[in-house]
Design a protein around this motif. Structure first.
Motif, PDB file in Angstrom:
ATOM      1  N   VAL A 112       0.855  -1.123  -0.012  1.00  0.00           N
ATOM      2  CA  VAL A 112       0.029  -0.123  -0.013  1.00  0.00           C
ATOM      3  C   VAL A 112       0.807   1.164  -0.054  1.00  0.00           C
ATOM      4  O   VAL A 112       0.612   2.087  -0.742  1.00  0.00           O
TER       5      VAL A 112
ATOM      6  N   LEU B  10       2.455   1.893  -3.290  1.00  0.00           N
ATOM      7  CA  LEU B  10       1.640   2.588  -4.214  1.00  0.00           C
ATOM      8  C   LEU B  10       1.087   3.973  -4.199  1.00  0.00           C
ATOM      9  O   LEU B  10       0.392   4.498  -4.875  1.00  0.00           O
TER      10      LEU B  10
ATOM     11  N   ALA C  69      -3.647   7.072  -0.614  1.00  0.00           N
ATOM     12  CA  ALA C  69      -3.447   5.754  -1.236  1.00  0.00           C
ATOM     13  C   ALA C  69      -4.396   4.503  -0.316  1.00  0.00           C
ATOM     14  O   ALA C  69      -4.059   4.533   0.650  1.00  0.00           O
TER      15      ALA C  69
ATOM     16  N   PRO D 286      -7.062   0.958  -0.489  1.00  0.00           N
ATOM     17  CA  PRO D 286      -7.782  -0.194  -1.062  1.00  0.00           C
ATOM     18  C   PRO D 286      -9.126   0.102  -1.267  1.00  0.00           C
ATOM     19  O   PRO D 286      -9.751   0.736  -0.423  1.00  0.00           O
TER      20      PRO D 286
ATOM     21  N   ARG E 145      -5.045   7.814  -4.718  1.00  0.00           N
ATOM     22  CA  ARG E 145      -4.661   6.574  -5.348  1.00  0.00           C
ATOM     23  C   ARG E 145      -5.461   5.315  -4.932  1.00  0.00           C
ATOM     24  O   ARG E 145      -5.556   4.990  -3.741  1.00  0.00           O
TER      25      ARG E 145
ATOM     26  N   ILE F 214      -6.555   1.643  -4.865  1.00  0.00           N
ATOM     27  CA  ILE F 214      -6.113   0.333  -4.960  1.00  0.00           C
ATOM     28  C   ILE F 214      -6.791  -0.405  -5.233  1.00  0.00           C
ATOM     29  O   ILE F 214      -7.823  -0.757  -4.513  1.00  0.00           O
TER      30      ILE F 214
ATOM     31  N   GLU G 195      -4.096  -5.534  -7.002  1.00  0.00           N
ATOM     32  CA  GLU G 195      -2.482  -4.958  -6.981  1.00  0.00           C
ATOM     33  C   GLU G 195      -2.353  -5.388  -5.828  1.00  0.00           C
ATOM     34  O   GLU G 195      -0.974  -4.889  -5.188  1.00  0.00           O
ATOM     35  N   LEU G 196      -2.936  -6.009  -4.660  1.00  0.00           N
ATOM     36  CA  LEU G 196      -2.582  -6.233  -3.499  1.00  0.00           C
ATOM     37  C   LEU G 196      -2.218  -7.850  -3.049  1.00  0.00           C
ATOM     38  O   LEU G 196      -2.929  -8.382  -3.723  1.00  0.00           O
TER      39      LEU G 196
END
Length: 203
Positions: free
Chosen positions: A120, A123, A130, A132, A174, A176, A180-181
């Motif tokens: 995190v 990113l 940022a 999620p 951003r 997420i 991407e995680l």
């Protein structure tokens, strides 16, 4: 802890763990729940401390917290009942001279992993936050915030606009995506006694 951001800029990242909630659905303070050979707050602080430094714990006024390492800072919510945004403000106040950004976490995420928190943070890039977004829901307590968002956080608190989405709309954010995680179980928080019992069985 130091990370290399966009363009090679050095970014100092601290951790902020919120534990001042009333735990009304759990029926007992989440920070004190046993999990393995440690308590819930101790576990989250330990895991986050593998990635960031310093770690700051935000507790309610007068709240008892479990024993923590000597280098962990404990601060208190300035105003009650302001939710995560109020806790973020307290954490940013404490981190503003030692960090450029903070990773914000709840205290009831026993499956949080260092790899998840680091991803995190990585990113964030040149954004101000940022966060999620999984199954249509933002996870503001598994997100990174630059210290520079502090004035906007205070402005929202003053206006009693307490939903974190208001902050994400107001600063470059951003978003997420799940793909991407790593280790999405890091997002699992425990709200009820049944949640806690299931988590203990799954550990």
């Amino acid at each position: 802890m130091v990370f290399v951001g966009t363009g090679g800029i050095i970014v100092r990242v601290a951790g902020v763990v919120l534990c001042g909630g009333k735990s009304s659905r759990m029926g007992r303070p989440k920070a004190w729940l046993p999990f393995g050979n440690e308590l819930m707050l101790q576990r989250v602080v330990r895991v986050l401390g593998e990635v960031v430094h310093p770690v700051i714990v935000v507790a309610a006024a007068g709240q008892d917290v479990p024993p923590l390492p000597a280098d962990v800072t404990i601060v208190r919510d300035d105003v009650e009942a302001k939710g995560p945004l109020g806790g973020l403000a307290a954490g940013l106040n404490a981190a503003m001279y030692s960090a450029d950004a903070v990773y914000l976490s709840a205290c009831d995420v026993p499956f949080l992993t260092p790899a998840f928190a680091k991803r995190v943070i990585d990113l964030l890039g040149d954004h101000s936050s940022a966060v999620p977004k999984v199954d249509g829901y933002f996870h503001p307590l598994a997100a990174v915030y630059c210290v520079s968002v502090r004035p906007k956080v205070l402005e929202l608190l003053q206006a009693d606009r307490l939903r974190p989405i208001f902050l994400f709309d107001a600063v470059p954010t951003r978003v997420i995506e799940p793909a991407e995680l790593p280790e999405l179980e890091s997002l699992k928080n425990l709200n009820t006694l049944a949640d806690y019992e299931a988590a203990v069985k799954a550990m």
